[in-house]
Design a protein around this motif. Structure first.
Motif, PDB file in Angstrom:
ATOM      1  N   VAL A 137      86.871 105.670 -27.969  1.00 23.28           N
ATOM      2  CA  VAL A 137      87.289 104.936 -29.015  1.00 23.28           C
ATOM      3  C   VAL A 137      87.302 105.764 -30.371  1.00 23.28           C
ATOM      4  CG1 VAL A 137      86.672 102.688 -28.275  1.00 23.28           C
ATOM      5  CG2 VAL A 137      85.087 103.921 -29.661  1.00 23.28           C
ATOM      6  N   SER A 138      87.920 105.813 -31.580  1.00 20.18           N
ATOM      7  CA  SER A 138      87.984 106.462 -32.469  1.00 20.18           C
ATOM      8  C   SER A 138      87.808 105.801 -33.731  1.00 20.18           C
ATOM      9  CB  SER A 138      89.561 106.916 -32.720  1.00 20.18           C
ATOM     10  OG  SER A 138      89.744 107.934 -33.766  1.00 20.18           O
ATOM     11  N   ILE A 139      86.934 106.436 -34.645  1.00 23.01           N
ATOM     12  CA  ILE A 139      86.367 105.952 -35.740  1.00 23.01           C
ATOM     13  C   ILE A 139      86.955 107.080 -36.870  1.00 23.01           C
ATOM     14  CG2 ILE A 139      84.498 105.294 -37.387  1.00 23.01           C
ATOM     15  CD1 ILE A 139      85.118 103.178 -35.502  1.00 23.01           C
ATOM     16  N   ASP A 140      87.705 107.136 -37.683  1.00 25.22           N
ATOM     17  CA  ASP A 140      88.231 108.077 -38.546  1.00 25.22           C
ATOM     18  C   ASP A 140      88.183 109.546 -37.966  1.00 25.22           C
ATOM     19  OD1 ASP A 140      88.322 106.220 -40.463  1.00 25.22           O
ATOM     20  OD2 ASP A 140      86.236 106.664 -41.438  1.00 25.22           O
ATOM     21  N   GLU A 141      88.908 109.565 -36.730  1.00 23.72           N
ATOM     22  CA  GLU A 141      89.206 110.665 -36.203  1.00 23.72           C
ATOM     23  C   GLU A 141      87.903 111.304 -35.376  1.00 23.72           C
ATOM     24  OE1 GLU A 141      91.800 111.917 -35.622  1.00 23.72           O
ATOM     25  OE2 GLU A 141      93.022 110.791 -36.528  1.00 23.72           O
ATOM     26  N   THR A 142      86.817 110.404 -35.503  1.00 21.26           N
ATOM     27  CA  THR A 142      85.448 110.755 -34.690  1.00 21.26           C
ATOM     28  C   THR A 142      85.553 109.942 -33.639  1.00 21.26           C
ATOM     29  OG1 THR A 142      84.302 111.287 -36.831  1.00 21.26           O
ATOM     30  CG2 THR A 142      83.131 110.897 -34.722  1.00 21.26           C
ATOM     31  N   ARG A 143      85.275 110.681 -32.203  1.00 18.83           N
ATOM     32  CA  ARG A 143      85.506 110.087 -30.945  1.00 18.83           C
ATOM     33  C   ARG A 143      84.013 109.534 -30.685  1.00 18.83           C
ATOM     34  NH1 ARG A 143      90.142 110.729 -27.784  1.00 18.83           N
ATOM     35  NH2 ARG A 143      91.521 111.243 -29.304  1.00 18.83           N
ATOM     36  N   VAL A 144      83.911 108.280 -30.064  1.00 22.36           N
ATOM     37  CA  VAL A 144      82.782 107.782 -29.662  1.00 22.36           C
ATOM     38  C   VAL A 144      83.066 107.343 -28.232  1.00 22.36           C
ATOM     39  CG1 VAL A 144      80.984 105.696 -29.696  1.00 22.36           C
ATOM     40  CG2 VAL A 144      82.096 106.848 -31.779  1.00 22.36           C
ATOM     41  N   PHE A 145      82.197 107.774 -27.367  1.00 21.73           N
ATOM     42  CA  PHE A 145      82.390 107.554 -25.799  1.00 21.73           C
ATOM     43  C   PHE A 145      81.524 106.346 -25.416  1.00 21.73           C
ATOM     44  CE2 PHE A 145      80.874 108.297 -21.200  1.00 21.73           C
ATOM     45  CZ  PHE A 145      82.006 108.245 -20.685  1.00 21.73           C
ATOM     46  N   ILE A 146      82.197 105.318 -24.772  1.00 22.63           N
ATOM     47  CA  ILE A 146      81.413 104.269 -24.082  1.00 22.63           C
ATOM     48  C   ILE A 146      81.466 104.131 -22.480  1.00 22.63           C
ATOM     49  CG2 ILE A 146      81.274 101.701 -24.144  1.00 22.63           C
ATOM     50  CD1 ILE A 146      82.952 101.767 -26.605  1.00 22.63           C
ATOM     51  N   PRO A 147      80.254 104.491 -22.130  1.00 25.05           N
ATOM     52  CA  PRO A 147      80.387 104.372 -20.500  1.00 25.05           C
ATOM     53  C   PRO A 147      80.662 103.375 -19.921  1.00 25.05           C
ATOM     54  CG  PRO A 147      78.358 105.402 -21.367  1.00 25.05           C
ATOM     55  CD  PRO A 147      78.862 104.635 -22.808  1.00 25.05           C
ATOM     56  N   ALA A 148      81.134 103.616 -18.777  1.00 25.58           N
ATOM     57  CA  ALA A 148      81.777 102.265 -17.838  1.00 25.58           C
ATOM     58  C   ALA A 148      80.859 101.339 -17.793  1.00 25.58           C
ATOM     59  CB  ALA A 148      82.381 102.753 -16.484  1.00 25.58           C
ATOM     60  N   SER A 149      79.583 101.832 -17.571  1.00 28.95           N
ATOM     61  CA  SER A 149      78.338 100.856 -17.475  1.00 28.95           C
ATOM     62  C   SER A 149      77.983 100.043 -18.632  1.00 28.95           C
ATOM     63  CB  SER A 149      77.102 101.601 -16.984  1.00 28.95           C
ATOM     64  OG  SER A 149      76.656 102.556 -17.956  1.00 28.95           O
ATOM     65  N   LEU A 150      78.317 100.531 -19.812  1.00 25.84           N
ATOM     66  CA  LEU A 150      77.895  99.785 -21.147  1.00 25.84           C
ATOM     67  C   LEU A 150      79.476  99.049 -21.901  1.00 25.84           C
ATOM     68  CD1 LEU A 150      75.814 102.245 -22.872  1.00 25.84           C
ATOM     69  CD2 LEU A 150      75.131 100.325 -21.551  1.00 25.84           C
ATOM     70  N   VAL A 151      80.456  98.952 -20.622  1.00 22.10           N
ATOM     71  CA  VAL A 151      81.717  98.282 -21.264  1.00 22.10           C
ATOM     72  C   VAL A 151      81.469  96.710 -21.286  1.00 22.10           C
ATOM     73  CG1 VAL A 151      84.156  98.228 -21.114  1.00 22.10           C
ATOM     74  CG2 VAL A 151      83.155 100.448 -21.047  1.00 22.10           C
ATOM     75  N   SER A 152      81.045  96.442 -20.274  1.00 25.62           N
ATOM     76  CA  SER A 152      80.993  94.893 -20.175  1.00 25.62           C
ATOM     77  C   SER A 152      79.570  94.447 -19.605  1.00 25.62           C
ATOM     78  CB  SER A 152      82.103  94.277 -19.129  1.00 25.62           C
ATOM     79  OG  SER A 152      81.901  93.060 -18.884  1.00 25.62           O
ATOM     80  N   ASP A 153      79.393  93.265 -19.412  1.00 23.71           N
ATOM     81  CA  ASP A 153      78.072  92.935 -19.085  1.00 23.71           C
ATOM     82  C   ASP A 153      78.335  92.475 -17.485  1.00 23.71           C
ATOM     83  OD1 ASP A 153      79.353  90.643 -19.644  1.00 23.71           O
ATOM     84  OD2 ASP A 153      78.208  89.428 -19.902  1.00 23.71           O
ATOM     85  N   THR A 154      79.348  92.678 -16.809  1.00 23.80           N
ATOM     86  CA  THR A 154      79.818  92.409 -15.542  1.00 23.80           C
ATOM     87  C   THR A 154      80.829  93.524 -15.155  1.00 23.80           C
ATOM     88  OG1 THR A 154      82.176  91.102 -16.126  1.00 23.80           O
ATOM     89  CG2 THR A 154      80.098  89.995 -15.690  1.00 23.80           C
ATOM     90  N   TYR A 155      80.688  93.996 -13.767  1.00 21.17           N
ATOM     91  CA  TYR A 155      81.273  95.018 -13.298  1.00 21.17           C
ATOM     92  C   TYR A 155      82.829  95.085 -13.467  1.00 21.17           C
ATOM     93  CZ  TYR A 155      83.351  98.123  -9.863  1.00 21.17           C
ATOM     94  OH  TYR A 155      84.018  98.978  -9.342  1.00 21.17           O
TER      95      TYR A 155
END
Length: 372
Positions: A127-145
């Motif tokens: 995801v992008s916040i003011d041209e700064t990228r943030v990485f969200i690992p698949a394991s932290l995207v949702s509380d379910t698979y």
């Protein structure tokens, strides 16, 4: 008034023009826009240039569609002289610095952020916040698979920063804990308002061979196969579809586990059974299953009666499957009713005998009286 020499005028003109340095933030008005370049008047002896690559990380953006002449912009000085007498500027680097600052504050204050998913990667989302990228690992995207993360592409999602290390270009986001917290709040609210016996609507979330899990809006309840109907349910997957809304009642609550049922008491087929299934009543039913000693006939959903092999016909029958088949409709007479044990016995033979007796009686009545 004393006259100003040429040298003095040039000096005054030079002093009136501001000086700039690499790394400095300047502001200017857009005086020209091309698809791949923006020209800014920054009040310097040379104009400032922002190339497409220094405007955004998005590839192939047409700058004429995002910037207009007359717009005011801030940018960071990359080179005072780019070799052609112009000042090379960067808009995205300035935004990135601001973005880093914003993310650092969000990390320290546990602030919830909202941003657009700009890229789906093999191991998570970017995801992008003011041209700064943030990485969200698949394991932290949702509380379910989540099997497929592509559904998040271009979607705005909420998350928190759990790791901030811009020097190593490691900024990690977490959406899972927000969902877990929201679910905990909904679960608490649900358990505060429900009690055993309540009728409630839910959405089928998952169907297994032994039952269906129903989302009640805060927690899932289990609708076991044995509680799906007063009648027989062969397969939950044939009876329910994921996403459909169902009406159930709370059968039991144990800590965070909820047992559900669709066997509503007022729909119990054994209600008024003594009258509906009185001995001597002739009914039509459907053969539901068979054993070597007899066939079980469904008289109503949830009410099966035994047709013993000896009661299928007047003649001897080795086993029910010799003359009957599953799903076949038959007519039989109730010869025994036990409400306490919920057992009903049927007989075709009794029905045949009754019909035969009635026929003989009719024939006897039609015989002419003999002359004395």
């Amino acid at each position: 008034m004393s006259e100003v020499s040429v040298e003095q005028f040039e000096q005054m003109l030079e002093e009136s023009i501001k000086t700039i340095r690499n790394g400095e933030v300047v502001e200017g008005a857009v005086i020209d826009v091309k698809p791949d370049e923006i020209v800014l008047n920054i009040g310097y002896k040379s104009d400032g240039i922002i190339t497409r690559n220094e405007y955004t990380n998005e590839p192939n953006v047409d700058l004429t569609a995002t910037v207009s002449v007359g717009d005011t912009m801030e940018a960071k000085v990359i080179k005072v002289n780019d070799g052609e007498g112009q000042v090379l500027l960067s808009h995205k680097r300035l935004l990135a610095e601001k973005g880093n600052k914003k993310l650092e504050e969000a990390f320290e204050n546990h602030t919830v952020l909202t941003a657009k998913v700009v890229q789906v990667l093999g191991g998570g989302l970017s995801v992008s916040i003011d041209e700064t990228r943030v990485f969200i690992p698949a394991s932290l995207v949702s509380d379910t698979y989540e099997k497929d993360l592509n559904k998040y592409k271009d979607q705005e999602i909420e998350f928190v920063i759990t790791e901030f290390n811009p020097r190593r270009r490691r900024i990690i986001g977490d959406r899972k804990q927000l969902l877990a917290a929201q679910k905990a709040e909904l679960q608490k609210a649900l358990f505060e308002r429900i009690q055993i016996g309540d009728v409630i609507e839910g959405v089928v979330k998952n169907v297994t061979d032994f039952g269906a899990f129903i989302d009640l809006g805060g927690a899932d309840g289990l609708l076991h196969i044995s509680e799906m109907s007063w009648g027989r349910v062969e397969s939950p997957k044939k009876a329910f579809k994921v996403g459909e809304t169902v009406r159930v009642f709370i059968k039991d609550i144990k800590e965070t586990k909820i047992a559900l049922s669709r066997k509503f008491p007022d729909e119990n087929p054994w209600n008024d059974a003594a009258n509906k299934f009185a001995v001597g009543t002739v009914l039509t039913g459907k053969v539901a299953r068979m054993t070597d000693f007899g066939a079980f006939v469904e008289l109503a959903p949830g009410v099966d009666a035994l047709l013993h092999v000896s009661q299928i016909a007047k003649e001897h029958i080795e086993k029910p499957s010799d003359v009957l088949s599953i799903g076949q409709e038959i007519e039989a007479q109730i010869v025994d009713f036990n409400e306490e044990d919920r057992k009903i016995s049927l007989s075709i033979k009794a029905l045949l005998n009754s019909a035969e007796d009635a026929q003989e009686e009719s024939e006897a009545e039609e015989l002419p009286e003999s002359d004395e």
